[in-house]
Enzyme design. Structure first.
Site, PDB file in Angstrom:
ATOM      1  N   GLY A   1       0.960  -1.359   0.086  1.00 43.73           N
ATOM      2  CA  GLY A   1      -0.150   0.086   0.011  1.00 43.73           C
ATOM      3  C   GLY A   1       0.594   1.151  -0.418  1.00 43.73           C
ATOM      4  O   GLY A   1       2.087   1.501   0.157  1.00 43.73           O
ATOM      5  N   CYS A   2       0.007   2.532  -0.590  1.00 44.61           N
ATOM      6  CA  CYS A   2       0.776   3.232  -0.553  1.00 44.61           C
ATOM      7  C   CYS A   2       0.824   4.726   0.661  1.00 44.61           C
ATOM      8  O   CYS A   2       1.534   5.607   0.335  1.00 44.61           O
ATOM      9  CB  CYS A   2       0.075   4.486  -2.507  1.00 44.61           C
ATOM     10  SG  CYS A   2       0.629   3.302  -3.244  1.00 44.61           S
ATOM     11  N   ILE A   3       0.331   4.476   1.075  1.00 44.52           N
ATOM     12  CA  ILE A   3       0.108   5.521   2.087  1.00 44.52           C
ATOM     13  C   ILE A   3       0.243   4.897   3.724  1.00 44.52           C
ATOM     14  O   ILE A   3      -0.116   3.913   4.276  1.00 44.52           O
ATOM     15  CB  ILE A   3      -1.429   5.885   2.108  1.00 44.52           C
ATOM     16  CG1 ILE A   3      -2.228   6.049   0.837  1.00 44.52           C
ATOM     17  CG2 ILE A   3      -1.777   7.008   3.068  1.00 44.52           C
ATOM     18  CD1 ILE A   3      -1.914   7.475   0.412  1.00 44.52           C
TER      19      ILE A   3
ATOM     20  N   ASN B   1       4.923  10.472  -0.282  1.00 43.92           N
ATOM     21  CA  ASN B   1       4.814   9.724   1.102  1.00 43.92           C
ATOM     22  C   ASN B   1       5.389   8.696   1.366  1.00 43.92           C
ATOM     23  O   ASN B   1       6.086   8.290   2.233  1.00 43.92           O
ATOM     24  CB  ASN B   1       2.976   9.749   0.974  1.00 43.92           C
ATOM     25  CG  ASN B   1       2.790   9.732   2.507  1.00 43.92           C
ATOM     26  OD1 ASN B   1       3.449   9.603   3.590  1.00 43.92           O
ATOM     27  ND2 ASN B   1       1.907   8.497   2.601  1.00 43.92           N
TER      28      ASN B   1
END
Lengths: 328, 157
Positions: free
Chosen positions: A326-328, B30
């Site tokens: 996942g990216c977050i 991020n």
């Protein structure tokens, strides 16, 4: 002195006897009246009974009872305010009734009702039929009338809407409908779908606790089992530095991995690691930073302070679970 | 036991203000921080919208001229299409539990990524430091950018 008292006594006896005579006479007269009245009264009673019986048979009393009940309903359904308003509006109501009952209007209504009565005989009509029908002069006139009516109704509706905003009329209608019963409610126009329950829409979003986080976001998928890249002190690791088998994890091992990562394990760090492990056991997915912040109530900043370099990855390494996706 | 990653650094340039153009920059930044990579994002031209207080919550996405939007350009240019597309995209992002742009900026700041605004673009769009959101660290020039980006991989979006 003696004669004087005797005279006084006689005079008193006289007045007494006169009184007795009057009383006797009155008693006699009353008895006479009674004797005369009895047959008449009897007659009257008999007639009244038959009369009442008649009325009962014709249904007057049932009607009266109903009328009283209707009165009850009206009284409970309307407040004195309503009645006052009705009094104010009575002129308007009468004017409307008069206008509607004008012979010309009645003629139009009767003409229209005739059409409605014969409504089973008309042919079905499509869009083209409608267009064709508009060529007829009468239809055109009717349309013009309808348009005018619509215009007026629209204007009136606006006024009503404005008035309804400040008047609690809806409430009264609802009260009346409640009294009359659900069958009539549709007729009154108070039958409305129940308002949707406002569930927590206005409430500020609350960060869920560790227990009720729900499934992980769509972006985070379970990591594929990675091949063993190195075996250190009898423990197998993957190429990116995570435990190859999550089940061999122990707190002692966690301490050793943390030391290798340069992390000193204090209570705050343990909280995060334990959450990550629990979440992994529950969902089969390693939590990413966002999920850890949601689950532990820690700010992102705090997380970077506790695990300065790549928090989610470091936590996953210490907790002995795969690398978070996942990216977050 | 320690499998170390070499020290890395990325400089991301965000030059467009569309919802679909801002997110990649923020997500890349991020993801870099999550991977232990130093990151900073440089907002210039329309990218300034993403860090402007009054615009950050109302970013749109442009369908017209976008070959992937599956919508003829003639239709995509109709009024309201932008908002529709933006709201649809936002809905999908909520389903994925993606933070809003404002939240992403906050997360980036908290995770140690640095956000910069382009001085020239600020002058062009007549924006002041006060118009920008709080996480923005500074307003810098292109020269400053190169100083900062020394040794970094540069990503232009």
């Amino acid at each position: 002195m003696d004669t004087h008292s005797n005279e006084a006594l006689l005079a008193r006896i006289d007045s007494l006897s006169a009184q007795v005579a009057y009383l006797v006479e009155r008693q006699r007269k009353q008895e006479e009246l009674f004797a005369e009245m009895t047959p008449i009264l009897r007659e009257v009673m008999a007639t009244a009974t038959t009369r009442l019986d008649d009325l009962e048979k014709k249904g007057y009393f049932a009607f009266g009872r109903e009328l009283v009940q209707v009165g009850d309903r009206i009284v409970t359904g309307f407040t004195p305010d309503d009645v006052r308003q009705l009094g104010d509006a009575i002129v308007g109501i009468l004017e409307t009734v008069r206008a509607v009952t004008q012979p010309e209007v009645l003629a139009v209504a009767s003409e229209a009702s005739e059409v409605l009565q014969n409504s089973d005989k008309v042919e079905p009509m499509g869009l083209l039929g409608m267009v064709r029908a508009t060529k007829n002069d009468d239809v055109q006139k009717g349309m013009a009338v309808m348009m005018d009516v619509m215009r007026h109704v629209g204007r009136a509706a606006e006024i009503v809407a404005k008035r309804r905003e400040r008047s609690p009329e809806d409430e009264k209608r609802a009260r009346l409908a409640k009294v009359i019963g659900p069958r009539k409610r549709a007729v009154l126009g108070t039958e409305r779908p129940a308002p949707r329950a406002q569930v927590a829409a206005a409430a500020p979003p609350v960060r869920p606790g560790a227990g009720d986080l729900g499934p992980p976001a769509g972006c985070a998928v379970p990591a594929k089992p990675a091949p063993v890249a190195a075996v250190i002190d009898g423990v197998a690791f993957t190429a990116d530095g995570h435990l190859a088998d999550a089940t061999v994890w122990s707190e002692d091992l966690a301490l050793r991995i943390a030391a290798a990562q340069g992390v000193v394990m204090a209570e705050a760090q343990w909280t995060v690691v334990r959450f990550a492990r629990a979440d992994f056991e529950q969902t089969g997915v390693s939590p990413n930073i966002r999920r850890i912040t949601q689950g532990t109530q820690l700010a992102t900043k705090d997380l970077y302070a506790l695990f300065p370099k790549a928090p989610a990855r470091t936590v996953a390494k210490i907790a002995g679970i795969p690398k978070p996706a996942g990216c977050i | 036991m320690n499998i170390a990653t070499p020290k890395r650094k990325v400089a991301i340039i965000c030059s467009h203000g569309g919802l679909d153009e801002v997110y990649p920059s923020l997500i890349l930044g991020n993801a870099a921080r999550q991977s232990g990579i130093e990151a900073f994002v440089f907002f210039t031209f329309w990218g300034l919208d993403a860090i402007t207080e009054s615009k950050v919550d109302h970013l749109h996405m442009n369908l017209a001229g976008n070959a992937s939007s599956n919508m003829p350009t003639v239709l995509a240019g109709l009024p309201g299409m932008e908002s529709l597309a933006a709201s649809m995209m936002k809905k999908q992002m909520t389903e994925l539990d993606l933070p809003s742009v404002r939240e992403m900026l906050q997360i980036l700041d908290e995770s140690g990524a640095e956000l910069y605004a382009c001085e020239l673009a600020m002058k062009m769009f007549k924006r002041k430091r006060e118009d920008l959101v709080a996480p923005v660290k500074d307003v810098i020039t292109a020269g400053d950018f190169y100083d900062l980006a020394e040794g970094a991989q540069i990503i232009f979006t």
